[in-house]
Design a protein around this motif. Structure first.
Motif, PDB file in Angstrom:
ATOM      1  N   MET A  76      -5.752   7.710  40.358  1.00 39.57           N
ATOM      2  CA  MET A  76      -4.632   7.325  41.184  1.00 39.57           C
ATOM      3  C   MET A  76      -3.593   6.641  40.287  1.00 39.57           C
ATOM      4  N   SER A  77      -2.347   6.992  40.478  1.00 36.17           N
ATOM      5  CA  SER A  77      -1.291   6.449  39.629  1.00 36.17           C
ATOM      6  C   SER A  77      -0.930   5.029  40.050  1.00 36.17           C
ATOM      7  N   LYS A  78      -0.181   4.356  39.164  1.00 34.07           N
ATOM      8  CA  LYS A  78       0.258   2.987  39.456  1.00 34.07           C
ATOM      9  C   LYS A  78       1.149   2.945  40.680  1.00 34.07           C
ATOM     10  N   LYS A  79       1.992   3.949  40.816  1.00 35.01           N
ATOM     11  CA  LYS A  79       2.923   3.983  41.933  1.00 35.01           C
ATOM     12  C   LYS A  79       2.173   4.113  43.262  1.00 35.01           C
ATOM     13  N   SER A  80       1.186   4.977  43.309  1.00 27.56           N
ATOM     14  CA  SER A  80       0.443   5.141  44.557  1.00 27.56           C
ATOM     15  C   SER A  80      -0.405   3.900  44.865  1.00 27.56           C
ATOM     16  N   LYS A  81      -0.938   3.225  43.850  1.00 28.08           N
ATOM     17  CA  LYS A  81      -1.664   1.979  44.072  1.00 28.08           C
ATOM     18  C   LYS A  81      -0.733   0.902  44.627  1.00 28.08           C
ATOM     19  N   PHE A  82       0.487   0.840  44.053  1.00 28.48           N
ATOM     20  CA  PHE A  82       1.470  -0.130  44.531  1.00 28.48           C
ATOM     21  C   PHE A  82       1.827   0.143  45.989  1.00 28.48           C
ATOM     22  N   ILE A  83       2.056   1.387  46.321  1.00 28.27           N
ATOM     23  CA  ILE A  83       2.410   1.748  47.695  1.00 28.27           C
ATOM     24  C   ILE A  83       1.259   1.425  48.645  1.00 28.27           C
ATOM     25  N   ARG A  84       0.038   1.709  48.223  1.00 27.69           N
ATOM     26  CA  ARG A  84      -1.125   1.415  49.061  1.00 27.69           C
ATOM     27  C   ARG A  84      -1.247  -0.092  49.314  1.00 27.69           C
ATOM     28  N   ARG A  85      -1.102  -0.916  48.259  1.00 27.43           N
ATOM     29  CA  ARG A  85      -1.167  -2.374  48.427  1.00 27.43           C
ATOM     30  C   ARG A  85      -0.044  -2.878  49.322  1.00 27.43           C
ATOM     31  N   TRP A  86       1.160  -2.325  49.129  1.00 29.72           N
ATOM     32  CA  TRP A  86       2.294  -2.725  49.947  1.00 29.72           C
ATOM     33  C   TRP A  86       2.051  -2.390  51.412  1.00 29.72           C
ATOM     34  N   MET A  87       1.514  -1.218  51.700  1.00 31.99           N
ATOM     35  CA  MET A  87       1.221  -0.815  53.077  1.00 31.99           C
ATOM     36  C   MET A  87       0.142  -1.713  53.692  1.00 31.99           C
ATOM     37  N   GLU A  88      -0.847  -2.092  52.928  1.00 30.51           N
ATOM     38  CA  GLU A  88      -1.878  -2.997  53.428  1.00 30.51           C
ATOM     39  C   GLU A  88      -1.289  -4.363  53.771  1.00 30.51           C
ATOM     40  N   ARG A  89      -0.409  -4.854  52.922  1.00 32.67           N
ATOM     41  CA  ARG A  89       0.235  -6.151  53.191  1.00 32.67           C
ATOM     42  C   ARG A  89       1.115  -6.082  54.434  1.00 32.67           C
ATOM     43  N   VAL A  90       1.884  -5.026  54.568  1.00 37.58           N
ATOM     44  CA  VAL A  90       2.752  -4.865  55.741  1.00 37.58           C
ATOM     45  C   VAL A  90       1.903  -4.786  57.003  1.00 37.58           C
ATOM     46  N   SER A  91       0.804  -4.025  56.960  1.00 35.12           N
ATOM     47  CA  SER A  91      -0.049  -3.918  58.151  1.00 35.12           C
ATOM     48  C   SER A  91      -0.688  -5.256  58.495  1.00 35.12           C
ATOM     49  N   THR A  92      -1.051  -6.049  57.491  1.00 41.26           N
ATOM     50  CA  THR A  92      -1.608  -7.371  57.745  1.00 41.26           C
ATOM     51  C   THR A  92      -0.574  -8.276  58.405  1.00 41.26           C
ATOM     52  N   VAL A  93       0.654  -8.245  57.913  1.00 40.19           N
ATOM     53  CA  VAL A  93       1.730  -9.060  58.499  1.00 40.19           C
ATOM     54  C   VAL A  93       1.998  -8.613  59.939  1.00 40.19           C
ATOM     55  N   LEU A  94       2.022  -7.314  60.180  1.00 37.94           N
ATOM     56  CA  LEU A  94       2.241  -6.811  61.537  1.00 37.94           C
ATOM     57  C   LEU A  94       1.113  -7.224  62.478  1.00 37.94           C
ATOM     58  N   GLU A  95      -0.125  -7.203  62.000  1.00 34.69           N
ATOM     59  CA  GLU A  95      -1.248  -7.667  62.812  1.00 34.69           C
ATOM     60  C   GLU A  95      -1.101  -9.142  63.165  1.00 34.69           C
ATOM     61  N   LEU A  96      -0.659  -9.955  62.194  1.00 33.66           N
ATOM     62  CA  LEU A  96      -0.456 -11.377  62.466  1.00 33.66           C
ATOM     63  C   LEU A  96       0.662 -11.604  63.486  1.00 33.66           C
ATOM     64  N   ILE A  97       1.736 -10.848  63.367  1.00 34.57           N
ATOM     65  CA  ILE A  97       2.838 -10.969  64.323  1.00 34.57           C
ATOM     66  C   ILE A  97       2.364 -10.560  65.711  1.00 34.57           C
ATOM     67  N   LEU A  98       1.639  -9.455  65.796  1.00 36.68           N
ATOM     68  CA  LEU A  98       1.120  -9.009  67.084  1.00 36.68           C
ATOM     69  C   LEU A  98       0.147 -10.026  67.675  1.00 36.68           C
ATOM     70  N   SER A  99      -0.669 -10.638  66.842  1.00 37.04           N
ATOM     71  CA  SER A  99      -1.590 -11.674  67.316  1.00 37.04           C
ATOM     72  C   SER A  99      -0.827 -12.873  67.861  1.00 37.04           C
ATOM     73  N   ALA A 100       0.234 -13.278  67.179  1.00 33.97           N
ATOM     74  CA  ALA A 100       1.042 -14.404  67.657  1.00 33.97           C
ATOM     75  C   ALA A 100       1.709 -14.070  68.995  1.00 33.97           C
ATOM     76  N   VAL A 101       2.203 -12.851  69.130  1.00 32.36           N
ATOM     77  CA  VAL A 101       2.809 -12.430  70.395  1.00 32.36           C
ATOM     78  C   VAL A 101       1.754 -12.439  71.502  1.00 32.36           C
ATOM     79  N   LEU A 102       0.550 -11.969  71.202  1.00 32.36           N
ATOM     80  CA  LEU A 102      -0.513 -11.972  72.204  1.00 32.36           C
ATOM     81  C   LEU A 102      -0.888 -13.385  72.629  1.00 32.36           C
TER      82      LEU A 102
END
Length: 148
Positions: A1-27
């Motif tokens: 896996m290239s550096k770019k795809s690893k970076f994108i994967r980590r970025w997507m995981e972080r964004v999904s974690t932040v979205l889960e936290l926001i959704l939890s706060a709204v709930l």
């Protein structure tokens, strides 16, 4: 896996974690508001206690709040147990709130029974390995143990 795809994967995981936290706060806010607004259904139930639908309406409000609480728990600690609990509450809510036929009641009870069996026999660590979905800790070989 290239550096770019690893970076994108980590970025997507972080964004999904932040979205889960926001959704939890709204709930959490929704749950708090729902508890405050539960005053109206309670007063309606007291005023219409002789009406047969008054209790059913009140139970509908309460079960909906319980389902949102379980959804919040599922977001905070995702796992098979919490997913199965949410599914069980949704199935039971359908049986209690809606007017259902005997066949639908049977299917509802069968669904809850299957969920309980999955929790007991598939997710329970006490059962043999081939019944268990949870990962077992790696076995230690005798070479690492201190010799007497």
């Amino acid at each position: 896996m290239s550096k770019k795809s690893k970076f994108i994967r980590r970025w997507m995981e972080r964004v999904s974690t932040v979205l889960e936290l926001i959704l939890s706060a709204v709930l959490i806010l929704i749950i708090i508001l729902a508890l405050f607004f539960l005053k109206t259904p309670i007063l309606e139930y007291i005023a219409n206690a002789s009406d047969s639908n008054a209790l059913l309406t009140f139970i509908t409000y309460v079960i909906n709040i319980v389902i949102v609480v379980e959804l919040f728990k599922m977001l905070c600690s995702p796992g098979a147990d919490t997913v199965l609990e949410v599914m069980m509450f949704v199935i039971v809510r359908h049986m209690i709130v809606n007017e259902t036929s005997a066949w639908e009641n049977f299917l509802t009870v069968l669904g809850v029974t299957i969920i309980i069996m999955v929790k007991k026999f598939v997710l329970d660590e006490k059962w043999p390995k081939f019944f268990c979905w949870k990962k077992e800790p790696p076995e230690q070989s005798g070479e690492d143990s201190p010799e007497a």
